[in-house]
Scaffold this active site. Structure first.
Site, short mmCIF file in Angstrom:
data_model
loop_
_atom_site.label_atom_id
_atom_site.label_comp_id
_atom_site.label_asym_id
_atom_site.label_seq_id
_atom_site.Cartn_x
_atom_site.Cartn_y
_atom_site.Cartn_z
N LEU A 1 60.88 -48.02 50.76
CA LEU A 1 60.75 -46.96 51.76
C LEU A 1 62.02 -46.81 52.59
O LEU A 1 62.36 -45.70 53.00
CB LEU A 1 59.54 -47.23 52.67
CG LEU A 1 58.17 -47.01 52.02
CD1 LEU A 1 57.06 -47.46 52.95
CD2 LEU A 1 57.97 -45.55 51.62
N ARG B 1 63.72 -43.26 52.87
CA ARG B 1 63.87 -42.53 54.14
C ARG B 1 65.23 -41.87 54.27
O ARG B 1 65.33 -40.71 54.67
CB ARG B 1 63.61 -43.50 55.30
CG ARG B 1 62.14 -43.78 55.49
CD ARG B 1 61.84 -45.01 56.32
NE ARG B 1 60.39 -45.22 56.33
CZ ARG B 1 59.79 -46.38 56.55
NH1 ARG B 1 60.52 -47.48 56.76
NH2 ARG B 1 58.47 -46.48 56.54
N TYR C 1 55.58 -37.92 54.50
CA TYR C 1 55.78 -39.01 53.55
C TYR C 1 57.01 -39.86 53.85
O TYR C 1 57.79 -39.54 54.72
CB TYR C 1 55.73 -38.56 52.10
CG TYR C 1 56.62 -37.46 51.58
CD1 TYR C 1 56.23 -36.78 50.42
CD2 TYR C 1 57.82 -37.10 52.16
CE1 TYR C 1 57.02 -35.78 49.88
CE2 TYR C 1 58.61 -36.10 51.62
CZ TYR C 1 58.21 -35.45 50.48
OH TYR C 1 59.00 -34.47 49.95
N GLU C 2 57.09 -41.00 53.15
CA GLU C 2 58.05 -42.08 53.47
C GLU C 2 57.78 -42.69 54.85
O GLU C 2 58.68 -43.16 55.54
CB GLU C 2 59.52 -41.60 53.39
CG GLU C 2 59.88 -40.89 52.11
CD GLU C 2 59.79 -41.78 50.87
OE1 GLU C 2 59.57 -42.98 51.02
OE2 GLU C 2 59.93 -41.26 49.76
N GLY C 3 56.52 -42.67 55.24
CA GLY C 3 56.14 -43.13 56.58
C GLY C 3 56.17 -41.96 57.53
O GLY C 3 57.18 -41.27 57.64
#
Length: 602
Positions: free
Chosen positions: A267, A271, A409-411
């Site tokens: 991740l 990011r 997404y990606e946190g």
């Protein structure tokens, strides 16, 4: 040691907050070498030939087209930029991988998502964590586009809390394979993936474990229907069900219980790559908006000539320029750190993992900033198009819908905001970033009498760089006092963390723009950078405004009495301009350049 790493002091992740950076020590897009320029041109030609003419098909859920374009990208080497040459990749540096991700992602979010999911979280875990046998078996096929990858982490009950997944992996009695059972959702590329990175829990392990699972319908793998989504219409997104799917024990990725670590490190890369994927989207939206504004006539005047439109165009271009400045600054920091580790004897996997992990704070900052900027940019694009912007017959509607997923997404951006501050505090506790000393110095400064001497602002950006120093003090004042007050319980005060993170984000983004523009003004001349200087000054003005609001919000949430008064006075002192920039003039200057060039031209 290579020239690039011996000539400058490479700051550790997060140290930008407490150490000064020379403009000569930052990398900018103007520093691309000839190989990188050629790669950019190749990707741009590919996008113009294979993606832009088919944008309508992408909006009509043409998943086969996405797979076809991805396969062609693999044939040209675009899927293997970051893969070492021994596994049929191009083995290029981190900046080059960012560049390709940037320019291949701007025309449609469907390809941006498919590309990012495949090259990042689909391929990278095997490249970085796989055994030599696993790499030889899978990576060449993934690097060339013969096979496609997907990443199965999210479950109905496990989203941001990635380690809470319920998917189980049970070892067979003969110890030769695991049987995986569970449900994964929101899986990008699921409809055409050949191999999945699957996370499951063995027995009652604290942490999940990663597995490489080949797609085989006869091995208990089934799929839900394609999800009906707001945007990224031709990105295949499906649920994946595993029903006692047998996976050889040799397909475990890294060690037992190492899955959470794999997920988090994947991740981090995802990011910063997501930030890159937002850049060309902003450039293209800005170009489309400028061209429409030049053509659209109201009241016998092209709407581009109206101040209200100029304001929008200037802010759109500014956010793109600043995001680009910060993204490539961080990318080169990561590349230099990777090279230093390689030179000290680390393997490629170790060097890349540790190089990216070092700048996890910057990765989270960039993910938040660029994903929100592309959303704002496309929103303003719709507004410039007016009623036509709301129509699916113009490019703005799709751009706005595609941009929306980037904040999730990606946190989620909320998670990344809290992570950025939390990781910085942890680095300070480990002694990797000295926050305590500078925070104490700020506290002493607040108790002292402010200087009334007028600084010398005769050099370019002298006042702006002084302002950056003061804005860093704002963060140290707020975060330092909060840590002192709440200690380990700080993570429970989420609204305070969100406010502190916004200060951190704006400091990094504004400083990156200043350093890029200063470097280019020194080598190309200030006259050549007039509009870039204007964008830099405009962004800083907006950043000061936002930081003032967020810092005040944070201070009021935990301080009271004399401490509250002192901190609010400090905030006023640290956000005070000696010479306010004329933001209307700055916006007009930026917009006039865009209008004259009829495109994003920076």
């Amino acid at each position: 040691m290579s020239d690039t790493t011996e000539q400058k002091d490479i700051l550790r992740g997060g140290q930008f907050l407490v150490k000064e950076t020379s403009c000569e020590d930052v990398f900018t897009p103007e520093d691309f070498n000839e190989e990188q320029k050629m790669m950019r041109e190749s990707v741009q030609e590919f996008v113009e030939r294979e993606i832009i003419p088919h944008k309508e098909r992408f909006e009509k859920k043409d998943y086969e087209l996405t797979e076809e374009v991805m396969r062609k990208a693999g044939e040209l080497g675009f899927l293997g930029i970051a893969v070492p040459e021994e596994y049929d990749g191009l083995g290029m540096g981190f900046v080059s991988t960012m560049l390709v991700c940037d320019y291949i992602s701007g025309a449609t979010g469907s390809i941006a998502t498919a590309f990012g999911a495949h090259t990042g979280i689909g391929t990278m875990p095997i490249t970085l964590y796989g055994t030599e046998e696993q790499k030889k078996k899978y990576v060449p096929k993934l690097a060339t586009g013969e096979w496609f990858g997907a990443y199965c982490l999210t479950e109905p009950g496990a989203g941001s809390d990635a380690n809470s997944g319920k998917t189980k992996a049970v070892l067979s009695e003969d110890g030769k394979h695991y049987s995986i059972s569970g449900q994964k959702m929101w899986i990008s590329n699921a409809g055409f993936a050949n191999v999945f990175i699957v996370f499951a829990r063995i027995e009652d392990d604290k942490n999940i474990t990663g597995f490489i699972v080949e797609n085989d319908a006869e091995n208990g793998i089934s799929f839900g229907e394609e999800e009906k989504k707001l945007g990224i219409h031709s990105s295949s997104t499906r649920q994946v069900f595993f029903n006692e799917t047998k996976v050889p024990v040799e397909n475990m990725l890294a060690g037992r219980g190492e899955g959470f670590k794999i997920a988090m490190n994947a991740l981090n890369v995802g990011r910063i790559k997501l930030a890159a994927a937002c850049l060309d989207a902003q450039r293209q939206v800005t170009t489309n908006s400028v061209q429409y504004a030049n053509e659209r006539v109201q009241f016998k005047t092209p709407i581009a000539q109206f101040g209200a439109i100029k304001q929008k165009l200037a802010e759109m271009a500014t956010s793109a320029y600043v995001g680009e400045s910060a993204s490539y600054r961080a990318a080169k920091n990561i590349e230099d750190r990777i090279n230093l580790r390689l030179e000290s004897g680390n393997s490629h996997s170790e060097a890349e993992l540790k190089g990216v992990e070092e700048y996890a704070i910057e990765c989270s900052i960039l993910k938040v900033a660029c994903s929100e900027d592309v959303q704002n940019c496309s929103d303003e694009g719709i507004q410039i198009f007016g009623g036509m912007g709301f129509s699916a017959d113009t490019p703005m509607e799709a751009a706005w819908r595609d941009a929306r997923i980037s904040r999730i997404y990606e946190g989620t951006n909320e998670i990344n905001r809290m992570l950025s501050v939390g990781m910085l505090v942890k680095k300070a506790m480990k002694g990797h970033v000295d926050l305590l000393g500078p925070a104490q110095a700020v506290g002493q400064e607040l108790m002292g009498i402010p200087s009334f001497d007028k600084p010398d602002y005769s050099e370019l950006f002298a006042e702006e760089k002084e302002m950056i120093k003061k804005l860093k003090k704002v963060f140290l004042m707020v975060a330092g006092s909060a840590v002192q007050k709440f200690g380990p319980q700080l993570e429970e005060h989420q609204q305070l963390l969100l406010a502190a993170s916004d200060i951190l984000i704006e400091v990094y983004m504004a400083e990156s723009a200043i350093l890029r523009t200063e470097k280019n003004a020194k080598r190309f001349g200030e006259d050549s950078q007039k509009e870039q200087i204007a964008m830099t000054q405009l962004y800083l003005y907006n950043a000061v405004d936002k930081i003032t609001t967020k810092a005040k919000e944070g201070i009021i949430s935990f301080a009271e009495g004399d401490e509250l008064k002192m901190m609010l006075m400090g905030l006023k002192r640290f956000t005070k301009y000696d010479n306010f920039p004329n933001v209307v003039k700055l916006r007009t200057e930026i917009a006039d350049k865009l209008i004259a060039e009829n495109k994003y031209c920076f």
